[in-house]
Design a protein around this motif. Sequence first.
Motif, PDB file in Angstrom:
ATOM      1  N   LEU A 183       0.831  -0.998  -0.073  1.00 24.47           N
ATOM      2  CA  LEU A 183      -0.013  -0.434   0.007  1.00 24.47           C
ATOM      3  C   LEU A 183       0.703   0.691   0.577  1.00 24.47           C
ATOM      4  CD1 LEU A 183      -2.668   1.869  -0.471  1.00 24.47           C
ATOM      5  CD2 LEU A 183      -2.818   0.957   2.575  1.00 24.47           C
ATOM      6  N   ILE A 184       1.745   1.132   0.800  1.00 19.28           N
ATOM      7  CA  ILE A 184       2.753   2.439   1.072  1.00 19.28           C
ATOM      8  C   ILE A 184       3.004   2.672  -0.344  1.00 19.28           C
ATOM      9  CG2 ILE A 184       5.047   3.317   1.697  1.00 19.28           C
ATOM     10  CD1 ILE A 184       2.757   3.256   3.910  1.00 19.28           C
ATOM     11  N   GLN A 185       3.854   2.070  -1.174  1.00 19.84           N
ATOM     12  CA  GLN A 185       4.377   1.576  -2.481  1.00 19.84           C
ATOM     13  C   GLN A 185       2.994   2.266  -3.298  1.00 19.84           C
ATOM     14  OE1 GLN A 185       7.754   1.429  -2.605  1.00 19.84           O
ATOM     15  NE2 GLN A 185       7.495   1.405  -5.430  1.00 19.84           N
ATOM     16  N   ASP A 186       1.805   1.365  -3.169  1.00 27.88           N
ATOM     17  CA  ASP A 186       0.816   2.103  -4.214  1.00 27.88           C
ATOM     18  C   ASP A 186       0.558   3.836  -4.113  1.00 27.88           C
ATOM     19  OD1 ASP A 186       0.297  -0.085  -5.416  1.00 27.88           O
ATOM     20  OD2 ASP A 186      -0.849  -0.934  -4.237  1.00 27.88           O
ATOM     21  N   LEU A 187       0.967   4.044  -2.803  1.00 24.98           N
ATOM     22  CA  LEU A 187       0.258   5.166  -2.660  1.00 24.98           C
ATOM     23  C   LEU A 187       1.844   6.205  -3.142  1.00 24.98           C
ATOM     24  CD1 LEU A 187      -0.434   4.773   1.196  1.00 24.98           C
ATOM     25  CD2 LEU A 187      -2.377   6.060  -0.993  1.00 24.98           C
ATOM     26  N   ARG A 189       2.779   6.004  -6.001  1.00 26.15           N
ATOM     27  CA  ARG A 189       2.992   6.084  -7.349  1.00 26.15           C
ATOM     28  C   ARG A 189       1.792   6.304  -7.562  1.00 26.15           C
ATOM     29  NH1 ARG A 189       5.955   0.208  -7.640  1.00 26.15           N
ATOM     30  NH2 ARG A 189       3.315  -0.496  -6.823  1.00 26.15           N
ATOM     31  N   THR A 190       1.122   7.006  -6.545  1.00 30.90           N
ATOM     32  CA  THR A 190      -0.674   7.875  -6.447  1.00 30.90           C
ATOM     33  C   THR A 190       0.316   9.670  -6.451  1.00 30.90           C
ATOM     34  OG1 THR A 190      -1.197   6.187  -5.284  1.00 30.90           O
ATOM     35  CG2 THR A 190      -2.723   8.282  -5.515  1.00 30.90           C
ATOM     36  N   VAL A 248       9.715  11.220  -5.464  1.00 31.06           N
ATOM     37  CA  VAL A 248       9.239   9.838  -6.202  1.00 31.06           C
ATOM     38  C   VAL A 248       9.063   9.516  -6.445  1.00 31.06           C
ATOM     39  CG1 VAL A 248       8.827   7.617  -4.479  1.00 31.06           C
ATOM     40  CG2 VAL A 248      10.245   9.577  -2.911  1.00 31.06           C
ATOM     41  N   TYR A 249       7.492  10.223  -6.820  1.00 24.99           N
ATOM     42  CA  TYR A 249       6.962   9.618  -7.788  1.00 24.99           C
ATOM     43  C   TYR A 249       7.233  10.313  -9.158  1.00 24.99           C
ATOM     44  CZ  TYR A 249       2.200  11.004 -10.835  1.00 24.99           C
ATOM     45  OH  TYR A 249       1.676  10.525 -11.823  1.00 24.99           O
ATOM     46  N   GLU A 250       8.243  10.948  -9.622  1.00 24.23           N
ATOM     47  CA  GLU A 250       8.836  11.527 -10.833  1.00 24.23           C
ATOM     48  C   GLU A 250       9.182   9.773 -11.323  1.00 24.23           C
ATOM     49  OE1 GLU A 250      10.688  15.242 -10.300  1.00 24.23           O
ATOM     50  OE2 GLU A 250       8.442  16.520 -10.701  1.00 24.23           O
ATOM     51  N   ALA A 251       9.994   9.680 -10.049  1.00 22.45           N
ATOM     52  CA  ALA A 251      11.256   8.730 -10.272  1.00 22.45           C
ATOM     53  C   ALA A 251      10.838   7.220 -10.112  1.00 22.45           C
ATOM     54  CB  ALA A 251      11.919   8.027  -8.827  1.00 22.45           C
ATOM     55  N   GLN A 252       8.836   7.654 -10.500  1.00 22.10           N
ATOM     56  CA  GLN A 252       8.487   5.958 -10.081  1.00 22.10           C
ATOM     57  C   GLN A 252       9.108   4.700  -9.805  1.00 22.10           C
ATOM     58  OE1 GLN A 252       4.968   5.335 -11.703  1.00 22.10           O
ATOM     59  NE2 GLN A 252       5.269   7.136 -10.805  1.00 22.10           N
ATOM     60  N   PRO A 253       9.720   4.236  -8.482  1.00 27.06           N
ATOM     61  CA  PRO A 253      10.504   3.840  -8.042  1.00 27.06           C
ATOM     62  C   PRO A 253       9.949   2.214  -8.144  1.00 27.06           C
ATOM     63  CG  PRO A 253       9.354   4.562  -6.199  1.00 27.06           C
ATOM     64  CD  PRO A 253       9.072   5.762  -7.387  1.00 27.06           C
ATOM     65  N   ALA A 254      10.465   1.303  -8.173  1.00 25.13           N
ATOM     66  CA  ALA A 254       9.647  -0.417  -8.465  1.00 25.13           C
ATOM     67  C   ALA A 254       9.236  -0.724  -7.284  1.00 25.13           C
ATOM     68  CB  ALA A 254      10.617  -1.124  -9.928  1.00 25.13           C
ATOM     69  N   ASN A 255       9.975  -0.341  -6.026  1.00 24.70           N
ATOM     70  CA  ASN A 255      10.190  -1.104  -4.832  1.00 24.70           C
ATOM     71  C   ASN A 255      10.571  -0.276  -3.732  1.00 24.70           C
ATOM     72  OD1 ASN A 255      13.540  -1.004  -4.827  1.00 24.70           O
ATOM     73  ND2 ASN A 255      12.902  -3.273  -6.446  1.00 24.70           N
ATOM     74  N   LEU A 256      10.540  -0.723  -2.484  1.00 28.04           N
ATOM     75  CA  LEU A 256      10.503   0.181  -1.351  1.00 28.04           C
ATOM     76  C   LEU A 256      11.973   0.379  -1.009  1.00 28.04           C
ATOM     77  CD1 LEU A 256       8.664   1.174   0.605  1.00 28.04           C
ATOM     78  CD2 LEU A 256       8.430  -0.729   1.756  1.00 28.04           C
TER      79      LEU A 256
END
Length: 373
Positions: A183-187, A189-190, A248-256
């Motif tokens: 959920l944190i990772q989804d947030l 990417r929101t 962080v959103y601009e980086a679009q990280p794949a994982n935590l």
Amino acid sequence: MSRAILDVMLLEWGPRKLVERLSNPLWFQGLNNAIGMDWDSSGSTTVTLGILKDVVRPEEDGLAILGGKGRNSLKVPTELRALPPKFNVKPEELERVSFLTAKVDTTLVQDGHILYHHSMLVTDQGEWAVIQQGMNLETKFARRYHWRERENLVVEPHEAIAGTRVGVAVNVTDEDRERTRRLIQDLLRTNPRKVVEEFTKARNALRGQLSLDVWTSGGTTGAISKEAKLVYAKPIDERRVMRILREVYEAQPANLEESLEAGLGPSTARALYLIADLIYGEPPSYRDPVTHPYDPFKYAFAIGGKDGIPYPVKREVAEEVILTLEEIVERAKLEEREHRRALYSLRRLKQGNFSSSGEVGELLSDRRSQETK
């Protein structure tokens, strides 16, 4: 004393085993006490590792201790690149490990302790361990985090955590918090504006100002414990949180792990944990992650402590121990040299390379002389 103990360890087991031992908080504490350090102070970490760093000889020992207290902790990347050529390591990979272990213990685990010491132990074959320490400014107690070589740095990543339990902490590294981590990772990417709106709702819910959409979204709506509420009492700078969320959103990280590298820090993470709990019903763990509460000073009786507890260091005992250990090491090294010499001479004999039978007699005579000594 430290050098004498290291010599025995390196001779008997080699650098890999020594790193494994140091990553065990009980063994580390025993070593700290055996060299005469205080058993119950923060210096048991910072001074002990500082001493070890001074006495370790990377080229000779196949082991290096990097970083240290305060600003010295930031020197790990530079020191990695200065390792002797015999070290079969990839500095950029270990630099990433060093960075992430520190980020996890400040962001994914928030237990009220501020890191002020970070040491990385590296062998010439690339095995690693990290020992870092944080201080709780309110209780004045320190906590030591032990890490040792593993792939996943965000799920149950610690070898051990030694300290005094504080009762409550925010922790998303527990194995059973996979849904929270997702959920944190989804947030992350929101759209950041949407996340900030949800944070405002969660903060209002924490204050008892509930709204209909909080009820319908399945959040805990205030069922969060009184102790856990204290974790979120720290002020959060919303402008800073918005900036970090955008980065962080601009980086679009794949994982935590990538999120931590992209800039996710304690304040932003705390805002996300509150949203996860009060809006989506996926709370972090509030369990204090300490695995090894401080043990009584069992090994402080070895030679005593510099603080006089349980008695002042007995210098004559310490000197005798040091001399005994050094003698053991020198004898072992001599036996090893003689062993290698004998094998070499036997190979030459097999190949017919001795100039005369007298050389064989000389070898055997030397060997008998050494055994007599």
